[in-house]
Design an enzyme around this catalytic site. Structure first.
Site, PDB file in Angstrom:
ATOM      1  N   PHE A 146       0.824  -1.200   0.000  1.00 42.31           N
ATOM      2  CA  PHE A 146       0.000   0.000   0.000  1.00 42.31           C
ATOM      3  C   PHE A 146       0.863   1.258   0.000  1.00 42.31           C
ATOM      4  O   PHE A 146       1.773   1.394   0.825  1.00 42.31           O
ATOM      5  CB  PHE A 146      -0.896  -0.016   1.249  1.00 42.31           C
ATOM      6  N   SER A 160       3.857  -6.540   2.576  1.00 42.24           N
ATOM      7  CA  SER A 160       2.898  -5.699   3.290  1.00 42.24           C
ATOM      8  C   SER A 160       1.468  -5.968   2.808  1.00 42.24           C
ATOM      9  O   SER A 160       1.006  -7.098   2.884  1.00 42.24           O
ATOM     10  CB  SER A 160       3.301  -4.232   3.128  1.00 42.24           C
ATOM     11  N   MET A 161       0.743  -4.954   2.295  1.00 45.78           N
ATOM     12  CA  MET A 161      -0.594  -5.203   1.776  1.00 45.78           C
ATOM     13  C   MET A 161      -0.555  -6.244   0.662  1.00 45.78           C
ATOM     14  O   MET A 161      -1.509  -7.017   0.489  1.00 45.78           O
ATOM     15  CB  MET A 161      -1.247  -3.929   1.258  1.00 45.78           C
ATOM     16  N   ASP A 211       9.720  -3.342  12.844  1.00 45.14           N
ATOM     17  CA  ASP A 211       8.894  -2.886  11.726  1.00 45.14           C
ATOM     18  C   ASP A 211       8.039  -1.741  12.235  1.00 45.14           C
ATOM     19  O   ASP A 211       7.220  -1.937  13.144  1.00 45.14           O
ATOM     20  CB  ASP A 211       8.026  -4.051  11.229  1.00 45.14           C
ATOM     21  N   HIS A 225      10.538  -2.228   7.668  1.00 47.86           N
ATOM     22  CA  HIS A 225       9.364  -2.753   6.967  1.00 47.86           C
ATOM     23  C   HIS A 225       9.639  -3.156   5.513  1.00 47.86           C
ATOM     24  O   HIS A 225       9.268  -4.246   5.076  1.00 47.86           O
ATOM     25  CB  HIS A 225       8.230  -1.721   7.009  1.00 47.86           C
TER      26      HIS A 225
END
Length: 266
Positions: free
Chosen positions: A32, A100-101, A201, A231
């Site tokens: 994202f 991530s997303m 993160d 992250h």
């Protein structure tokens, strides 16, 4: 290389002469407010081994945060599904991967498609948050267009993710609204999982990894903790570890898929 080149999608064909004659596809999704730039070195490391690779540009990304604010989870999921279908039509086996997303999107794909997915690689996947301020999103998103960005959480000096410097709130709310249905679908995930997360993160908290480990039905879940990355670990100090572990995982699940097919035919 220009900014446009960095954020553009990536599509590379299989080279079966490097993979024992088999055509193997790997779908890699960015996260994202990020872009393909955040996962291209990871994807390229797999393409160099002969795998077909698709890195789609998720709708609303690579343009402006205002554009992203007009897009929703269904748009992003539709794009990764199209990329998967392309790989599945051209290859014998497909592995999915996401940051991530992007990790959440490919988990949803694996839940929906079952054994059509040979394996799942997740890097700091997002399926939940313990932050209390997100409870205000349904209201705040109508008042504020965006908040400060989450991009570039990278420990390695001088490295950029090429993501947005603002977090569009309507889009963020759509993502978080779809986390609960995703979590409810986790028992449908039966493919092998390689779960890679950073010890530190600043974007995704450890609750996501705990939920994924507890929720999936797969008997084959391997967790790897990265000691020296934040992250966006795919561009950080542990990137080579991610590349090597991903390569080993893909080789293993592809070999297992051959065994299963052989057993079924025998």
């Amino acid at each position: 290389m220009t900014e446009a080149d960095l954020v553009a999608p990536l599509s590379l064909p299989a080279r079966p002469e490097l993979t024992g004659g088999r055509r193997v596809g790997v779908l890699v999704s960015h996260g994202f407010t990020g872009s393909p730039a955040s996962v291209k070195p990871w994807a390229q490391s797999l393409a160099d081994l002969g795998y077909a690779v698709e890195v789609p540009l998720l709708p609303g990304h690579g343009t402006s945060w205002r554009d992203l604010n007009t897009r929703r989870w269904e748009d992003w999921y539709g794009t990764v599904r199209e990329s998967f279908d392309k790989l599945a039509a051209e290859n014998e086996v497909v592995v999915v991967a996401g940051l991530s997303m992007g990790g959440g999107l490919v988990l949803r794909l694996a839940a929906d498609l079952g054994d059509r997915v040979a394996g799942i690689i997740l890097v700091n996947p997002a399926v939940a948050t313990t932050r209390k301020d997100v409870l205000a999103l349904p209201v705040v998103k109508h008042v504020l267009g965006a908040l400060p960005g989450i991009a570039n959480d990278i420990k390695k000096p001088g490295v950029r993710e090429h993501g947005y410097d603002r977090t569009p709130l309507k889009a963020a709310h759509s993502m978080m609204q779809n986390w609960r249905p995703l979590r409810d679908a986790l028992p449908q995930v039966t493919a092998p999982v390689l779960l890679i997360r950073s010890a530190v993160d600043h974007v995704v908290d450890p609750s996501s990894a705990r939920i994924i480990r507890a929720g999936v039905s797969s008997p084959d879940v391997t967790e790897l903790v990265l000691p020296d990355s934040f992250h966006v670990a795919t561009l950080d100090n542990d990137a080579e570890t991610i590349n090597a572990e991903s390569a080993a995982f893909v080789a293993r699940v592809v070999a297992a898929s051959r065994t299963e097919v052989g057993g079924a035919e025998a």
